[in-house]
Design an enzyme around this catalytic site. Sequence first.
Site, PDB file in Angstrom:
ATOM      1  N   GLU A 128       1.107  -1.665  -0.298  1.00 22.59           N
ATOM      2  CA  GLU A 128      -0.120   0.493   0.155  1.00 22.59           C
ATOM      3  C   GLU A 128       0.586   1.247  -0.431  1.00 22.59           C
ATOM      4  O   GLU A 128       1.674   1.615   0.690  1.00 22.59           O
ATOM      5  CB  GLU A 128      -1.476   0.628   1.472  1.00 22.59           C
ATOM      6  N   GLY A 268       2.743   2.375  10.969  1.00 21.34           N
ATOM      7  CA  GLY A 268       2.931   1.456  11.984  1.00 21.34           C
ATOM      8  C   GLY A 268       2.219  -0.304  11.465  1.00 21.34           C
ATOM      9  O   GLY A 268       3.441  -0.886  12.632  1.00 21.34           O
ATOM     10  N   GLU A 305      -5.326  -3.621  12.433  1.00 16.89           N
ATOM     11  CA  GLU A 305      -5.344  -3.861  11.225  1.00 16.89           C
ATOM     12  C   GLU A 305      -6.413  -5.088  11.377  1.00 16.89           C
ATOM     13  O   GLU A 305      -6.622  -5.356   9.724  1.00 16.89           O
ATOM     14  CB  GLU A 305      -3.799  -4.623  10.981  1.00 16.89           C
ATOM     15  N   GLU A 327      -9.800   3.879   6.164  1.00 14.24           N
ATOM     16  CA  GLU A 327      -9.416   4.729   7.314  1.00 14.24           C
ATOM     17  C   GLU A 327     -10.021   4.962   8.492  1.00 14.24           C
ATOM     18  O   GLU A 327     -10.138   4.721   9.427  1.00 14.24           O
ATOM     19  CB  GLU A 327      -7.874   4.533   6.933  1.00 14.24           C
TER      20      GLU A 327
HETATM   21  N1  PHE Z   1      -2.832   0.447   5.903  1.00 13.19           N
HETATM   22  C1  PHE Z   1      -2.214   0.831   6.684  1.00 13.19           C
HETATM   23  C2  PHE Z   1      -3.335   1.464   8.193  1.00 13.19           C
HETATM   24  O1  PHE Z   1      -3.734   1.675   8.450  1.00 13.19           O
HETATM   25  C3  PHE Z   1      -0.961   2.037   6.867  1.00 13.19           C
HETATM   26  C4  PHE Z   1      -0.054   2.320   5.923  1.00 13.19           C
HETATM   27  C5  PHE Z   1      -0.377   2.729   4.872  1.00 13.19           C
HETATM   28  C6  PHE Z   1       1.038   1.244   6.367  1.00 13.19           C
HETATM   29  C7  PHE Z   1       0.398   2.912   3.675  1.00 13.19           C
HETATM   30  C8  PHE Z   1       1.760   1.316   5.011  1.00 13.19           C
HETATM   31  C9  PHE Z   1       2.002   2.119   4.444  1.00 13.19           C
HETATM   32  O2  PHE Z   1      -3.474   0.623   8.793  1.00 13.19           O
HETATM   33 ZN    ZN Z   2      -5.456   1.532   8.633  1.00 17.00          ZN
END
Ligand code: PHE
Ligand code: ZN
Length: 883
Positions: A128, A268, A305, A327
Amino acid sequence: MNDSSRQAKFLKDYAPPNYLIDAVALDVSLAPKAARVASTLTIRPNPEAAKTGQPLVLDGEALTLQRIALNGKEFAPGDYTLSPGSLTIEAPPAESFTLEVVTLCDPEANTELSGLYRSNGTYCTQCEPEGFRRITYFVDRPDVLAVCTVRIEGDRDTTPVLLSNGNPVASGDIPGNRHYAVWHDPFPKPSYLFALVGGDLASIHDTFTTAAGRKVALAIYVEPGKEDRCGWAMESLKRAMRWDEERFGLEYDLDVFNIVAVSDFNMGAMENKGLNIFNDKLVLARPDTASDADYASIESVIAHEYFHNWTGDRVTCRDWFQLCLKEGLTVFRDQEFTGDVRMGPVERIITARLLKTHQFPEDAGPLAHPVRPASYIEINNFYTSTVYEKGAEVCRMLQTLLGRDAFRKGLDLYFERHDGEAATVEDFVSAMADASGRDLTQFMRWYTQSGTPELACSLDYDPHRKTARLKVSQVVPPTPGQSSKEPMHIPLKVGLIGANGDELPLKIDGEELAEGLLEVTEREQVFEFQNVPAPPTPSLLRDFSAPVRLTTNLNPDQVEFLMMHDSDPFNRWQAAQTYANNLMTAAARSGLDTGPVTGTEAGRLAKALATTVRDETLGAAYRAEALKLPSESDVARELGHDVDTDAIHAARGALRAKIGDTIGDTLAEIYQAATPPGPFSPDPESAGLRALRNAALDLLTATETDAAIDRAMRHYREASNMTDAIIALSILSHLQSPVRDEALEDFYKRWQDEPLVLDKWFAVQARATRPDSVETVRGLLGHPKFSLKNPNRVRALIGSFAQANPSGFNRADGEGYRLLADQALAIDRFNPHVAARLLGAFESWHTLERRRQAHAKAALESLANQELSTDSYEIVSKTLAGT
Ligand code: PHE
Ligand code: ZN
């Protein structure tokens, strides 16, 4: 610089993909410098595409193409075009076809930590938002969902563990000390949710039986020797799984759920389907190495997560403009979880404080953007507190307006309609509207208008008619690209409090107001409460029912009354914060005159705080929050302009000393009494007691008497857990006293070989507010244990300094800005994502007094003259352009 990657992309330009990829089979052979990825894609033209017969454009970056074949037939060089960032096939078949692509990538050279990289020898991936294209050529956008099978091959000795998404289906040995594993994920998913891990990892295992009776094998993988630090993460995971079933009826859907902790990670954690990859900071915890705050973040991020499995994975986003769809909603869900497993009102305070500290300045500055941005240059720059935290508030407001039951029905309908799809914010809000029968047209503005709404409330009492009129007006301030705004739909929770502290009934037009909820929809509105026997004190924006800035016509006596009597725990806390903030802003405004924070009003605040902390009905964690004064950045935000960070520091320091002095006896009693019994336990009650005791210690030490410093040093020496040790160290770190150096040295000796704990040592020094903090940080940059390559270490030292040491970073001579600019530039060369995030610290430069502004601007301009990554270019140019 004018390359095409610097052009903004717009939501209004969204078009469906020309081709869909139904299935992917990957065959990955792991090797440090040349990992080979053979990909077989089942592709067909998209029936929804605007035109047929379009070229197929695959994204790809930092790849070496070895072979490409269509329906089994090898391509000749003229059959496709390679350019930086893409591979184009001009005339693909009009029917479904198979494309085979073999590429090499270099995991060891991957310093951006996006795609396939190595962290301490472990192969791992981060896709991502756009990392999959660094693993293989693909239509790397979230609205292309494929079923994926992965075969991974690696050395048996160095990579005994081979993991990917979905369920394990086969494994075995290969001659030459190699072995393989095959994973299959039956759920169609976009490329950004792909993950793969290969390494020599230790693990802990458990099981979870879902409400439907499916037995799920759970595992957490970590570097060998760290298995004893995974227990809390595993417990948190099981709690989260159960909670999601009970609260939202959402069950897990695969046979296995794996978590891997790595030490080099840009963010994170990541919600890859069935294989969450974590920054080890958010997994590993042992009483001697992790603080209560660490335990709490582990619990909430593990839950976050996991919750993505439904809000993000089963229903994903159509495009990156919809990021808040997954998110904001998932943060809202993890906040609700934390509120349930910990103490709801305390969690609300922590959440609101975080929002005000990080999101409000973002919304008021040059980087302001709507919860759903309308354009971006680099999507990596939009993992912001606006998208995450304000996005969560928007979901919370929906729940408040619709009620819990209708909100739940709306969510059920959203899953019913969109499971297995890539959805939009409109899809989500329509489901909420349809399930509740409410018109949410105006509410949609929360997703499209940026800027924090300003809500002004004033209450007038009419003794003859026995009515109380609440006048409410709202203004949404202009933000970059949005000069005029429409009024918002704002849930405003209120209460009226009688002179004896009782809640008065809320009657409007003869009807009792349910839960004190008013709906503000116009620029100016009046609510008239009837049958109010005597002049009440209004309690406004209870539970922080909307992410707005509130101003009221309350006088100091009324604020003081609320901090003693408000039955809404949030507003009781808020009243004390407001009171303290008013004193500190007054002091800071008058330069270095500390009169307002040392006089009688400060004494009144101290006594009200003493009443609160002595009230045992309130819970230790809550009382601890009450003792934490607004931070220096909170005061800066309240001031809004001509900010002099030294004056703020002086004002806050003087107020802390005044409180520590005025109610020293009470604080000392609390310090003596509030010790959790028995051996360390991270449970919320014990953590609350430690927090209360440490908050008392903090104010006591603010007096800086010899006795107080001795007490703090004793606290450090006698600490039997990381929570107490790190608080004591942090309290001592600000002092000009030899015990400070003694404690820091002791801590270093003990923890120099524990990276996560050593990060705390760097961070404590970076945050210490001392005149030489810039020099301290510069010195630490040269420390043998410091490395620019590890994001956690960078955040610990440079991030903490820039984000959490306002007087150091904003030092009047501009040296703090130069330090950040130099370091960000160095990091930008190999990890743009981390560099751009650090540069976010300049976002409030326009609120500073003139001299600091000039220095900050010069630092930004010096950056703008350099060769920057797209990420940093976007932040620097927008920050300079201003509001
Ligand atoms: N999608 C992840 C989260 O919020 C965050 C994330 C974004 C991690 C981009 C890595 C790269 O849970
Ligand atoms: Zn997230």
